[in-house]
Design an enzyme around this catalytic site. Structure first.
Site, PDB file in Angstrom:
ATOM      1  N   TRP A  79      30.209  42.901  89.888  1.00 50.34           N
ATOM      2  CA  TRP A  79      31.033  42.641  88.709  1.00 50.34           C
ATOM      3  C   TRP A  79      30.065  42.156  87.659  1.00 50.34           C
ATOM      4  O   TRP A  79      29.594  41.021  87.733  1.00 50.34           O
ATOM      5  CB  TRP A  79      32.107  41.601  89.011  1.00 50.34           C
ATOM      6  CG  TRP A  79      33.126  41.485  87.925  1.00 50.34           C
ATOM      7  CD1 TRP A  79      33.176  40.558  86.920  1.00 50.34           C
ATOM      8  CD2 TRP A  79      34.250  42.348  87.698  1.00 50.34           C
ATOM      9  NE1 TRP A  79      34.245  40.777  86.113  1.00 50.34           N
ATOM     10  CE2 TRP A  79      34.935  41.876  86.555  1.00 50.34           C
ATOM     11  CE3 TRP A  79      34.740  43.466  88.335  1.00 50.34           C
ATOM     12  CZ2 TRP A  79      36.077  42.492  86.046  1.00 50.34           C
ATOM     13  CZ3 TRP A  79      35.886  44.079  87.844  1.00 50.34           C
ATOM     14  CH2 TRP A  79      36.536  43.591  86.716  1.00 50.34           C
ATOM     15  N   LYS A 598      48.617  45.446  84.474  1.00 48.79           N
ATOM     16  CA  LYS A 598      47.505  44.528  84.249  1.00 48.79           C
ATOM     17  C   LYS A 598      46.790  44.862  82.940  1.00 48.79           C
ATOM     18  O   LYS A 598      46.281  44.005  82.260  1.00 48.79           O
ATOM     19  CB  LYS A 598      46.509  44.571  85.416  1.00 48.79           C
ATOM     20  CG  LYS A 598      45.363  43.574  85.316  1.00 48.79           C
ATOM     21  CD  LYS A 598      45.863  42.148  85.215  1.00 48.79           C
ATOM     22  CE  LYS A 598      44.755  41.165  84.888  1.00 48.79           C
ATOM     23  NZ  LYS A 598      45.282  39.845  84.499  1.00 48.79           N
TER      24      LYS A 598
HETATM   25  C1  AGP Z   1      49.072  37.931  80.103  1.00 54.52           C
HETATM   26  O1  AGP Z   1      49.453  37.187  81.246  1.00 54.52           O
HETATM   27  C2  AGP Z   1      49.555  39.358  80.184  1.00 54.52           C
HETATM   28  N1  AGP Z   1      49.119  39.982  81.370  1.00 54.52           N
HETATM   29  C3  AGP Z   1      49.271  40.146  78.911  1.00 54.52           C
HETATM   30  O2  AGP Z   1      49.862  39.459  77.837  1.00 54.52           O
HETATM   31  C4  AGP Z   1      47.776  40.367  78.561  1.00 54.52           C
HETATM   32  O3  AGP Z   1      47.194  39.161  78.173  1.00 54.52           O
HETATM   33  C5  AGP Z   1      47.713  41.336  77.378  1.00 54.52           C
HETATM   34  O4  AGP Z   1      48.263  42.569  77.786  1.00 54.52           O
HETATM   35  C6  AGP Z   1      46.302  41.552  76.847  1.00 54.52           C
HETATM   36  O5  AGP Z   1      45.495  42.128  77.847  1.00 54.52           O
HETATM   37  P1  AGP Z   1      43.910  42.130  77.625  1.00 54.52           P
HETATM   38  O6  AGP Z   1      43.483  40.711  77.583  1.00 54.52           O
HETATM   39  O7  AGP Z   1      43.376  42.863  78.817  1.00 54.52           O
HETATM   40  O8  AGP Z   1      43.628  42.838  76.333  1.00 54.52           O
END
Ligand code: AGP
Length: 603
Positions: A79, A598
């Protein structure tokens, strides 16, 4: 965070190593590799991406382990923290006749690398790890003693590392060292083979007894002996791989909450001394000529950006604005070249943030991405990438990404303030001293976890939650509300505490739960009066504070701290655990909540 494996014995070493790496894929997989020594031959295989790519290379090769013949091998899944994910940067790293795999960060690798290059050693990768194998050979070429050379090598290393080293000069030995990054060692059931791994998942099924090395323990293994630098205690391996991949926690989210204290140390490593903040990645006068810092992100990353906007303006005296990427990209924004554009993203793939970054880049702005995944789309677009080094984050609800993003941005604000000469050296040293206390603030106390678990049974039934805070505790309130919403599916909103009387207080009643963030060192009297207004209207209040507050229905006391940002991280832990424990009671999937992904790679 990476994964390492090792094996000594007479079974199929390449198969054992590759299967072991598959069990460690949850620790990272931007590249992987194995090295096997049998008789006088060393075979090395490396591949980008998932472990299956490495497995294909091994299967397709002509190299076949001579079964029932003794061999040793080491493997690694990466990583990236130093150096792009490439085959050249993939482990094992090789010298003339030795090979090493490493998990962690060698903090003094630059000076070691220079010393070794001056001694004629040739480096091929951008990694910190490569210094280990050259240092070993530097000593071995002098004293022709592998055990002594390994001992001399590890004495020179600073930082966090777990290491496995093999060498043609000692064909039946694996040298190991553990300091700051995990390593488990197991004996085969017939006592004629030894297994190594970063966690116990790869060991299950092959062995029954395991030792989890403590920091500072080193040693050497042969197929029939294991020598440790100190006494060690053996224990029994768990029998579930799934359980093991979560390092014994119930969920990846829980594991990642508990990891924050450690990963913050990795995020800061090599970037902080008692006197200064150092970002090698950033041009030393990038802030000169900049009249505005514009931050752009989504979700939790946006909350880290909003937190940072307070710190940037307060510390660098440069105007700082914050944008939600999905709004920014369609508002026909005014973009000036004297604006520094910072995007924040755990995945580096969020479509809206990526598009916003491209817009800024196309408009000729200087761009920085604060990201957790090297070689992701955003790292290939931005002028500069700052890796958060949080390690792979499996829980959809982001936790350690948020805390590492916030720390990195705070450090950037301090570095820019120093560049602009708007912070005294005394103030900088004081802030650095505070930064070094963050790992302690992020340690999850059993008493806090138990308090959140107990309270969670009460907070299942409200018709809604307000999370309120002031200043940087407002974005923290937003983050707390998002954590609760996205895994419990209960409605919650974060709100500036001072705004409640402009409408939302009409909702106040016993069914409305208010989670109030009440830091001692930032507007305490103001937030206290906001909470008293709600309490007077019979809202059910859970106060989170280092100071006793008897007007709340429930109260979670955090550790006293001498800086509001330490209080910030103390309260972050409470919010994360609180949301998780409510979700557990509701029976939802903590790691993979409904409707979410995710990484949101679509608009
Ligand atoms: C946070 O718990 C969520 N999974 C979501 O709001 C996430 O932070 C958002 O989609 C942004 O993702 P990124 O940081 O990978 O850009």
């Amino acid at each position: 965070m990476c994964g390492i494996v090792g094996y000594i014995g007479n079974k199929n070493t390449s198969e054992i190593l590759v299967d072991g790496l598959k069990e460690l894929e949850y620790r990272g997989y931007d590249s992987a590799g194995i090295a096997i020594l049998q008789d006088d031959k060393i075979e090395v295989f490396k591949a980008l991406g998932k472990i299956k790519n490495l497995a294909t290379k091994v299967d397709d090769s002509k190299f076949k382990i001579q079964n029932s013949k003794f061999s040793i091998g080491i493997g690694h899944t990466r990583w990236a923290t130093h150096g792009k994910p490439t085959e050249l940067n993939a482990h094992p790293h090789l010298g003339e006749y030795s090979y090493v795999v490493h998990n962690g960060i060698i903090e003094n690798y630059k000076e070691l690398k220079e010393e070794l290059q001056n001694a004629g050693h040739k480096f091929v990768s951008q990694t910190d790890t490569e210094v280990i194998v050259h240092l070993f050979e530097f000593y071995f070429n002098q004293n022709n003693d592998a055990d002594l050379s390994f001992a001399q090598t590890i004495k020179r290393l600073e930082g966090a590392y777990s290491i496995l080293l093999i060498t043609k000069s000692q064909k039946d030995k694996i040298f190991f060292m553990k300091h700051g990054s995990p390593m488990a060692i197991a004996k085969g059931k017939n006592d004629d083979e030894i297994f190594f791994a970063s966690s116990d998942a790869p060991l299950i099924g092959y062995a029954s007894d395991v030792v989890y090395l403590e920091d500072g323990v080193s040693g050497v293994a042969t197929s029939s002996s294991l020598t440790f630098s100190t006494d060690v205690s053996w224990t029994t391996l768990p029998d579930s791989k799934q359980f093991a991949q979560k390092d014994g926690y119930r969920f990846f989210m829980e594991k990642e909450i508990y990891e924050q204290s450690d990963v913050i140390t990795d995020s800061m490593m090599g970037r902080i001394t008692d006197e200064e903040i150092i970002f090698d990645e950033i041009d030393s006068n990038i802030i000169n000529g900049i009249n505005e810092i514009k931050i752009c992100a989504c979700g939790t990353s946006y909350h880290a950006g909003l937190t940072a906007s307070y710190l940037f303006e307060r510390l660098t005296k440069v105007r700082c604005s914050i944008e939600i990427a999905s709004e920014f990209r369609y508002k026909e924004p005014l973009l000036n070249k004297d604006t520094l554009f910072i995007v924040i993203s755990q995945s580096g793939e969020t479509a809206d943030t990526l598009e916003a970054l491209k817009m800024a880049k196309d408009a000729g702005l200087k761009t920085i991405v604060v990201c957790n995944v090297d070689n992701s789309s955003m790292t290939r677009v931005a002028d500069t990438t700052i890796l958060t080094r949080a390690g792979i984050e499996k829980g959809v609800a982001s936790t350690k990404a948020f805390s590492t993003q916030t720390v990195i941005l705070w450090m950037m604000a301090l570095a820019f303030a120093k560049q602009k000469n708007v912070i005294s050296q005394e103030k900088l040293k004081s802030e650095i001293k505070t930064l070094r206390e963050i790992p302690n603030s992020l340690k999850v106390e059993d008493s806090i976890h138990e308090k959140c678990r107990r309270l969670s049974k009460r907070y299942l039934h409200g018709h809604g939650f307000f999370f309120i805070g002031r200043d940087v505790f407002f974005p923290l309130a937003l983050e707390g509300a998002l954590k609760l919403k996205e895994i419990s599916y209960l409605h919650a909103e974060g709100y500036p505490a001072g705004e409640m009387k402009h409408g939302p207080i009409a909702l106040a009643d016993p069914e409305l739960f208010t989670i109030a963030l009440m830091p001692q060192h930032l507007h305490y009297d103001k937030i206290k009066s906001n909470v008293e207004e709600l309490s007077a209207r019979d809202s059910t209040i859970c106060a989170i504070s280092p100071l006793d507050f008897d007007l709340a229905d429930d109260f979670i006391k955090t550790k006293p701290a001498n800086h509001y940002m330490l209080e910030f991280f103390e309260m972050l832990i409470v919010l994360q655990i609180f949301s998780m424990e409510i979700t557990v009671r509701l029976g939802n999937d903590v790691d993979m909540p409904r409707n979410l992904a995710k990484s949101v790679t679509v608009e």
